[in-house]
Design a protein around this motif. Structure first.
Motif, PDB file in Angstrom:
ATOM      1  N   MET A  21       0.837  -1.186   0.000  1.00 56.14           N
ATOM      2  CA  MET A  21       0.000   0.000   0.000  1.00 56.14           C
ATOM      3  C   MET A  21       0.881   1.249   0.000  1.00 56.14           C
ATOM      4  N   THR A  22       0.479   2.220  -0.765  1.00 54.47           N
ATOM      5  CA  THR A  22       1.217   3.466  -0.850  1.00 54.47           C
ATOM      6  C   THR A  22       1.091   4.239   0.453  1.00 54.47           C
ATOM      7  N   ARG A  23       2.177   4.786   0.913  1.00 52.49           N
ATOM      8  CA  ARG A  23       2.163   5.643   2.098  1.00 52.49           C
ATOM      9  C   ARG A  23       2.129   7.090   1.623  1.00 52.49           C
ATOM     10  N   PHE A  24       1.269   7.857   2.256  1.00 52.35           N
ATOM     11  CA  PHE A  24       1.132   9.265   1.901  1.00 52.35           C
ATOM     12  C   PHE A  24       1.650  10.125   3.042  1.00 52.35           C
ATOM     13  N   THR A  25       2.276  11.217   2.676  1.00 53.91           N
ATOM     14  CA  THR A  25       2.707  12.176   3.696  1.00 53.91           C
ATOM     15  C   THR A  25       1.488  12.966   4.157  1.00 53.91           C
ATOM     16  N   PRO A  26       1.570  13.589   5.325  1.00 54.35           N
ATOM     17  CA  PRO A  26       0.463  14.448   5.760  1.00 54.35           C
ATOM     18  C   PRO A  26       0.134  15.533   4.729  1.00 54.35           C
ATOM     19  N   GLU A  27       1.143  16.027   4.052  1.00 59.35           N
ATOM     20  CA  GLU A  27       0.921  17.058   3.036  1.00 59.35           C
ATOM     21  C   GLU A  27       0.140  16.497   1.850  1.00 59.35           C
ATOM     22  N   GLN A  28       0.468  15.282   1.445  1.00 56.84           N
ATOM     23  CA  GLN A  28      -0.251  14.654   0.328  1.00 56.84           C
ATOM     24  C   GLN A  28      -1.713  14.384   0.705  1.00 56.84           C
ATOM     25  N   LEU A  29      -1.941  13.965   1.929  1.00 58.19           N
ATOM     26  CA  LEU A  29      -3.321  13.725   2.368  1.00 58.19           C
ATOM     27  C   LEU A  29      -4.101  15.040   2.415  1.00 58.19           C
ATOM     28  N   GLU A  30      -3.487  16.074   2.934  1.00 59.16           N
ATOM     29  CA  GLU A  30      -4.161  17.381   2.981  1.00 59.16           C
ATOM     30  C   GLU A  30      -4.480  17.881   1.574  1.00 59.16           C
ATOM     31  N   ALA A  31      -3.594  17.631   0.623  1.00 54.44           N
ATOM     32  CA  ALA A  31      -3.817  18.057  -0.759  1.00 54.44           C
ATOM     33  C   ALA A  31      -5.000  17.327  -1.396  1.00 54.44           C
ATOM     34  N   ALA A  32      -5.390  16.189  -0.815  1.00 52.49           N
ATOM     35  CA  ALA A  32      -6.495  15.402  -1.374  1.00 52.49           C
ATOM     36  C   ALA A  32      -7.864  15.964  -0.995  1.00 52.49           C
ATOM     37  N   ARG A  33      -7.914  16.967  -0.141  1.00 52.02           N
ATOM     38  CA  ARG A  33      -9.205  17.537   0.286  1.00 52.02           C
ATOM     39  C   ARG A  33     -10.035  18.080  -0.873  1.00 52.02           C
ATOM     40  N   ASP A  34      -9.391  18.432  -1.969  1.00 51.49           N
ATOM     41  CA  ASP A  34     -10.108  19.001  -3.115  1.00 51.49           C
ATOM     42  C   ASP A  34     -10.474  17.961  -4.173  1.00 51.49           C
ATOM     43  N   ARG A  35     -10.153  16.708  -3.938  1.00 50.66           N
ATOM     44  CA  ARG A  35     -10.400  15.679  -4.952  1.00 50.66           C
ATOM     45  C   ARG A  35     -11.829  15.145  -4.868  1.00 50.66           C
ATOM     46  N   VAL A  36     -12.335  14.791  -6.012  1.00 54.05           N
ATOM     47  CA  VAL A  36     -13.648  14.146  -6.092  1.00 54.05           C
ATOM     48  C   VAL A  36     -13.393  12.649  -6.261  1.00 54.05           C
ATOM     49  N   VAL A  37     -14.065  11.857  -5.444  1.00 48.86           N
ATOM     50  CA  VAL A  37     -13.941  10.401  -5.541  1.00 48.86           C
ATOM     51  C   VAL A  37     -15.161   9.898  -6.301  1.00 48.86           C
ATOM     52  N   PRO A  38     -14.964   9.350  -7.496  1.00 44.70           N
ATOM     53  CA  PRO A  38     -16.111   8.904  -8.294  1.00 44.70           C
ATOM     54  C   PRO A  38     -16.875   7.770  -7.615  1.00 44.70           C
ATOM     55  N   ASP A  39     -18.185   7.800  -7.765  1.00 50.89           N
ATOM     56  CA  ASP A  39     -19.033   6.715  -7.294  1.00 50.89           C
ATOM     57  C   ASP A  39     -18.727   5.458  -8.095  1.00 50.89           C
ATOM     58  N   VAL A  40     -19.030   4.319  -7.495  1.00 48.13           N
ATOM     59  CA  VAL A  40     -18.996   3.041  -8.195  1.00 48.13           C
ATOM     60  C   VAL A  40     -20.468   2.638  -8.295  1.00 48.13           C
ATOM     61  N   VAL A  41     -21.106   2.981  -9.402  1.00 45.88           N
ATOM     62  CA  VAL A  41     -22.552   2.793  -9.521  1.00 45.88           C
ATOM     63  C   VAL A  41     -22.960   2.351 -10.914  1.00 45.88           C
ATOM     64  N   ALA A  42     -24.154   1.797 -10.950  1.00 50.15           N
ATOM     65  CA  ALA A  42     -24.824   1.437 -12.193  1.00 50.15           C
ATOM     66  C   ALA A  42     -26.307   1.374 -11.862  1.00 50.15           C
ATOM     67  N   GLY A  43     -27.143   1.399 -12.864  1.00 46.14           N
ATOM     68  CA  GLY A  43     -28.567   1.273 -12.631  1.00 46.14           C
ATOM     69  C   GLY A  43     -28.937  -0.134 -12.207  1.00 46.14           C
ATOM     70  N   GLY A  44     -29.949  -0.241 -11.353  1.00 45.99           N
ATOM     71  CA  GLY A  44     -30.518  -1.526 -10.986  1.00 45.99           C
ATOM     72  C   GLY A  44     -29.671  -2.402 -10.091  1.00 45.99           C
TER      73      GLY A  44
END
Length: 183
Positions: free
Chosen positions: A1-24
């Motif tokens: 697993m990738t290790r992230f620095t506190p700075e990298q995690l803080e930089a992720a606050r602006d990211r959009v995490v796509p849904d994993v979805v489909a109809g039905g």
């Protein structure tokens, strides 16, 4: 697993995490909001201490333990993932009541569009706040969204010490059995 620095995690606050979805889908799991590790990786429930993936397997929803980076495989099992609130945070208590309420309204629209058989909100407190049901308990809810039934599940966060992986798996299995019996 990738290790992230506190700075990298803080930089992720602006990211959009796509849904994993489909109809039905059979079950659309709905987290509270993406954590910073999820935002940094782009994979739902990515924090190492989160028990979502092990509980999903222990409960029989998946035939093997999936890693967060294999989240796309959920669709082949009729499962998906979204969140009440899209904004990534370090902790769920960073979210405002207004964000939960807005997220609840947007979630209703998403569920009406996708029409899963079950919406499973993983975190009863998030469910209570987003849907204005302060007395809601773990388990099936009275609420129906279109034809979609709703279930409140325990939050799989490692911070939720009231539930073990085994007891969570029992509750998730109750939902799996209900979903299997849903016409």
């Amino acid at each position: 697993m990738t290790r992230f620095t506190p700075e990298q995690l803080e930089a992720a606050r602006d990211r959009v995490v796509p849904d994993v979805v489909a109809g039905g889908l059979s079950v659309l799991f709905c987290g509270i909001n993406p954590g910073l590790m999820t935002a940094a990786t782009g994979h739902h429930f990515a924090r190492p201490g989160n028990r979502f993936w092990p509980v999903l397997h222990l409960s029989g929803f998946t035939p093997r333990l999936l890693r967060p980076d294999e989240q796309g495989e959920l669709l082949s099992y009729g499962l998906g993932i979204t969140n009440v609130v899209a904004r990534p945070t370090g902790r769920a208590d960073e979210l405002s009541r207004e964000e939960y309420l807005t997220g609840g309204r947007l979630l209703v629209e998403k569920v009406e569009r996708l029409a899963p058989r079950w919406l499973a909100v993983v975190g009863v407190t998030a469910y209570r706040t987003a849907f204005g049901e302060p007395k809601a308990a773990i388990g099936p809810q009275q609420r129906v969204i279109g034809s979609t039934r709703v279930w409140a599940l325990p939050n799989p966060s490692g911070l939720n010490a009231h539930w073990t992986a085994a007891t969570m798996a029992e509750e998730y299995a109750r939902l799996r059995e209900a979903a299997a019996g849903t016409p």
